[in-house]
Scaffold this active site. Structure first.
Site, PDB file in Angstrom:
ATOM      1  N   GLU A   1       0.814  -1.231   0.000  1.00 27.29           N
ATOM      2  CA  GLU A   1       0.000   0.000   0.000  1.00 27.29           C
ATOM      3  C   GLU A   1       0.841   1.273   0.000  1.00 27.29           C
ATOM      4  OE1 GLU A   1      -2.844  -0.549   3.175  1.00 27.29           O
ATOM      5  OE2 GLU A   1      -3.536  -2.434   2.323  1.00 27.29           O
TER       6      GLU A   1
ATOM      7  N   ASN B   1       2.224  -4.880  -3.323  1.00 31.65           N
ATOM      8  CA  ASN B   1       0.824  -5.269  -3.132  1.00 31.65           C
ATOM      9  C   ASN B   1       0.003  -4.023  -2.808  1.00 31.65           C
ATOM     10  OD1 ASN B   1      -1.146  -7.455  -2.622  1.00 31.65           O
ATOM     11  ND2 ASN B   1      -1.057  -6.837  -0.476  1.00 31.65           N
TER      12      ASN B   1
ATOM     13  N   HIS C   1     -10.215  -6.234  -2.518  1.00 35.85           N
ATOM     14  CA  HIS C   1     -11.283  -6.058  -1.525  1.00 35.85           C
ATOM     15  C   HIS C   1     -12.425  -5.379  -2.279  1.00 35.85           C
ATOM     16  CE1 HIS C   1      -8.946  -7.455   1.831  1.00 35.85           C
ATOM     17  NE2 HIS C   1      -7.973  -6.626   1.522  1.00 35.85           N
TER      18      HIS C   1
ATOM     19  N   GLU D   1      -6.008 -10.784  -1.632  1.00 35.12           N
ATOM     20  CA  GLU D   1      -6.819 -10.596  -0.413  1.00 35.12           C
ATOM     21  C   GLU D   1      -8.310 -10.549  -0.751  1.00 35.12           C
ATOM     22  OE1 GLU D   1      -5.427  -7.261   1.962  1.00 35.12           O
ATOM     23  OE2 GLU D   1      -3.334  -7.731   1.553  1.00 35.12           O
TER      24      GLU D   1
ATOM     25  N   ASP E   1     -12.075 -10.427  -1.081  1.00 35.56           N
ATOM     26  CA  ASP E   1     -13.370 -10.567  -0.432  1.00 35.56           C
ATOM     27  C   ASP E   1     -14.321  -9.629  -1.149  1.00 35.56           C
ATOM     28  OD1 ASP E   1     -12.595  -8.107   0.792  1.00 35.56           O
ATOM     29  OD2 ASP E   1     -12.128  -9.075   2.704  1.00 35.56           O
TER      30      ASP E   1
HETATM   31  O1  G3I Z   1      -4.116  -8.226  18.583  1.00 38.70           O
HETATM   32  C1  G3I Z   1      -4.916  -7.177  19.153  1.00 38.70           C
HETATM   33  C2  G3I Z   1      -5.514  -7.613  20.435  1.00 38.70           C
HETATM   34  O2  G3I Z   1      -4.492  -7.851  21.357  1.00 38.70           O
HETATM   35  C3  G3I Z   1      -6.474  -6.516  20.915  1.00 38.70           C
HETATM   36  O3  G3I Z   1      -7.129  -6.948  22.060  1.00 38.70           O
HETATM   37  C4  G3I Z   1      -7.521  -6.198  19.853  1.00 38.70           C
HETATM   38  C5  G3I Z   1      -8.435  -5.049  20.253  1.00 38.70           C
HETATM   39  O4  G3I Z   1      -8.889  -4.332  19.143  1.00 38.70           O
HETATM   40  O5  G3I Z   1      -6.837  -5.810  18.694  1.00 38.70           O
HETATM   41  C6  G3I Z   1      -6.007  -6.831  18.176  1.00 38.70           C
HETATM   42  O6  G3I Z   1      -5.399  -6.353  17.020  1.00 38.70           O
HETATM   43  C7  G3I Z   1      -6.243  -6.240  15.858  1.00 38.70           C
HETATM   44  C8  G3I Z   1      -5.619  -7.111  14.780  1.00 38.70           C
HETATM   45  O7  G3I Z   1      -6.346  -6.926  13.576  1.00 38.70           O
HETATM   46  C9  G3I Z   1      -5.650  -8.594  15.130  1.00 38.70           C
HETATM   47  O8  G3I Z   1      -6.971  -9.013  15.303  1.00 38.70           O
HETATM   48  C10 G3I Z   1      -6.250  -4.791  15.440  1.00 38.70           C
HETATM   49  O9  G3I Z   1      -6.940  -4.034  16.396  1.00 38.70           O
HETATM   50  C11 G3I Z   1      -6.936  -4.662  14.099  1.00 38.70           C
HETATM   51  O10 G3I Z   1      -6.785  -3.336  13.626  1.00 38.70           O
HETATM   52  C12 G3I Z   1      -6.282  -5.608  13.113  1.00 38.70           C
HETATM   53  O11 G3I Z   1      -6.987  -5.486  11.869  1.00 38.70           O
HETATM   54  C13 G3I Z   1      -6.314  -6.036  10.762  1.00 38.70           C
HETATM   55  C14 G3I Z   1      -6.060  -4.944   9.746  1.00 38.70           C
HETATM   56  O12 G3I Z   1      -5.469  -5.498   8.587  1.00 38.70           O
HETATM   57  C15 G3I Z   1      -5.144  -3.859  10.292  1.00 38.70           C
HETATM   58  O13 G3I Z   1      -4.974  -2.863   9.359  1.00 38.70           O
HETATM   59  C16 G3I Z   1      -7.214  -7.094  10.145  1.00 38.70           C
HETATM   60  O14 G3I Z   1      -7.346  -8.185  11.045  1.00 38.70           O
HETATM   61  C17 G3I Z   1      -6.644  -7.578   8.825  1.00 38.70           C
HETATM   62  O15 G3I Z   1      -7.577  -8.380   8.181  1.00 38.70           O
HETATM   63  C18 G3I Z   1      -6.332  -6.384   7.943  1.00 38.70           C
HETATM   64  O16 G3I Z   1      -5.737  -6.849   6.756  1.00 38.70           O
HETATM   65  C19 G3I Z   1      -5.393  -5.861   5.783  1.00 38.70           C
HETATM   66  C20 G3I Z   1      -4.164  -6.346   5.069  1.00 38.70           C
HETATM   67  O17 G3I Z   1      -3.135  -6.630   5.996  1.00 38.70           O
HETATM   68  C21 G3I Z   1      -3.683  -5.326   4.042  1.00 38.70           C
HETATM   69  N1  G3I Z   1      -4.755  -4.998   3.123  1.00 38.70           N
HETATM   70  C22 G3I Z   1      -6.003  -4.596   3.732  1.00 38.70           C
HETATM   71  C23 G3I Z   1      -6.484  -5.650   4.730  1.00 38.70           C
HETATM   72  C24 G3I Z   1      -7.834  -5.275   5.306  1.00 38.70           C
HETATM   73  O18 G3I Z   1      -7.746  -4.097   6.053  1.00 38.70           O
END
Ligand code: G3I
Length: 469
Positions: free
Chosen positions: A157, A198, A234, A262, A264
């Protein structure tokens, strides 16, 4: 390399031969899994894994049986692997690598350099410290999984939708060269892994995908290592870009692999039956497109069940984007993907697989055009207070086009910026002609232009026409 799709194809040869017999037997209805169908074609079908869910039986069963390729949804990102400077934390990332190894799946690396999920310590470094921390991070993580990761999202990104560089801490403090620095460090640490850039919203031909196209061309010309481009995809239901195949193909023609990384396809929730049917057609189309592009290695879906998808948290009121619902029931998309993977020589047909559809936004029907040269569908894809975004898809009739001109009328709102075409306007009417590079459209093929609108989005789009020029 043992894990590559072609090598996995060879390893699976006996099973494939057996399955081919099953598939061809008159009484056979379908293969047992998407994985079997994909294996038979040497095609990667992947999913984003959360290793913490692998203990959940339904999740695990689908993970094991339906996919031959896996990527960590979060576990290999910078905040997970190097939460404190120089102190690496491998447990979650190792769990993903170990799952890939023990289940015989290809492993994709996501991601070495990204402005998100970047620990605070890294965001606070000045330019030269950030550069050496970035080199160290890339080298250490890539080296740990050398020989296991088939391909890395080295940089994720890096561009804005308008094609300019995203003003991340890397861009601001290191400058333009940070991307090639990261790629060189990754190559040195793991010479066997393919190195990818990517991004999202790059699935069709637009300013952002063209910026990446130009970067790949430049890297190739200057000998900066780059092997592949990831298209996140996405997507929104009914909005697979009409020129997605053409877009992937132009990258492949530069001599790099391409991959849907990715996928969806979200919709307003609760999902309706027609939304799920359209979603199935969209999934099938994306798989067909990848199969139709020679260097497209495969499709990775960003999760298994809607229960754990990132979508509702980021887009409230939207979701149902994956292939299994919240109770792990297969959605119509499952059978559609199986159909796509069962096709030996898929040729996506834009005339039978509409790419525009059910949103509450106004969408024109592809126009019956008196000349029969081509049709145009115009739709609004996104709105916000005081503005909107839209797309026009030009589909050639039974003859190829060497240039096209389209027109349409908005009942309200204007066009601010338009790409992949040239626009002129008079009152609420617009004429859009092809750009120098997208006038040629094969018979039955399509291309598209995009625009950012000003004012309120049109409720009605009328007087839509398309002709050869
Ligand atoms: O691990 C912590 C946990 O300890 C905490 O309690 C909880 C509370 O919110 O957060 C947890 O972390 C989260 C993490 O996912 C793991 O679940 C983060 O808040 C959350 O922001 C994070 O979101 C991820 C996101 O990227 C971050 O930008 C999504 O799961 C993930 O699917 C998403 O994936 C991205 C790709 O990497 C790049 N392209 C876009 C895609 C969708 O946004």
């Amino acid at each position: 390399m043992p894990g590559t799709p072609r090598a996995r194809l060879a390893v699976a040869a006996a099973a494939v031969a057996g399955m081919a017999a099953v598939l061809l037997a008159p009484s056979a209805t379908a293969a047992d899994s998407l994985k079997q169908l994909a294996d038979a074609q040497g095609f990667d079908i992947g999913f984003a894994v959360d290793p913490n869910r692998l203990g959940e039986s339904q999740y695990r069963q689908i993970a094991d049986t339906e996919f031959n390729f896996v990527v960590a949804e979060n576990a290999m990102k910078w905040d997970a692997t190097e939460p404190n400077q120089g102190q690496f934390s491998w447990s979650a990332a190792d769990a993903v690598a170990s799952y890939a190894r023990t289940s015989g799946k290809g492993l994709y690396g996501h991601t070495l350099v990204w402005h998100n999920q970047l620990p605070g310590w890294a965001s606070n470094l000045g330019g030269s410290q950030l550069l050496s921390a970035m080199r160290n991070h890339v080298s250490t993580v890539a080296a740990r999984y050398a020989g296991q990761v088939e391909a890395w999202d080295v940089v994720n990104e890096a561009f804005e939708d308008n094609g300019s560089r995203r003003q991340s801490v890397f861009q601001q403090r290191i400058g333009d060269s940070y991307i090639e620095e990261a790629f060189r460090a990754a190559r040195a640490a793991d010479p066997g892994a393919k190195l990818c850039i990517n991004d999202y919203s790059t699935d069709g031909i637009n300013a952002k995908s063209t910026a990446i196209y130009n970067l790949v061309k430049d890297f190739k010309a200057r000998g900066v290592p780059i092997d592949c481009v990831g298209f996140q995809a996405h997507l929104i239901v009914g909005q697979v870009p009409g020129d997605m195949q053409q877009n992937l193909q132009r990258f492949a023609d530069l001599g790099v692999d391409v991959r849907i990384t990715e996928l969806d396809i979200r919709m307003s929730t609760p999902a309706t039956s027609s939304g799920l049917q359209q979603q199935a057609r969209d999934y099938e189309r994306v798989f067909d497109i990848c199969q139709a592009v020679d260097r497209c290695q495969g499709v990775t879906i960003w999760g298994i069940s809607d229960k754990y998808s990132w979508v509702p948290g980021t887009f409230p009121g939207q979701g149902a984007a994956l292939v299994w619902d919240e109770s792990y029931q297969r959605k119509p998309a499952y059978a559609a993907i199986a159909t796509a993977l069962g096709d030996i020589d898929p040729t996506p047909d834009p005339t039978t697989e509409p790419t525009t559809e059910p949103t509450t936004e106004p969408t024109t029907d592809p126009t019956p055009d008196p000349t029969g040269d081509c049709t145009l569908a115009v739709r609004v894809t996104n709105t916000w207070p005081g503005g909107f975004q839209g797309e026009g898809t030009v589909t050639a009739g039974s003859s190829a086009l060497s240039g096209w001109t389209t027109s349409f009328r908005f009942d309200q709102g204007g066009i601010g910026t338009l790409w992949n075409g040239t626009v002129s306007s008079s009152g609420g009417s617009f004429t859009v002609v092809n750009a120098p590079y997208n006038g040629t459209v094969a018979a039955g093929g399509s291309t598209s232009f995009g625009f950012v609108g000003t004012g309120a989005a049109p409720a009605n789009i009328t007087q839509v026409s398309c002709a050869a020029r």
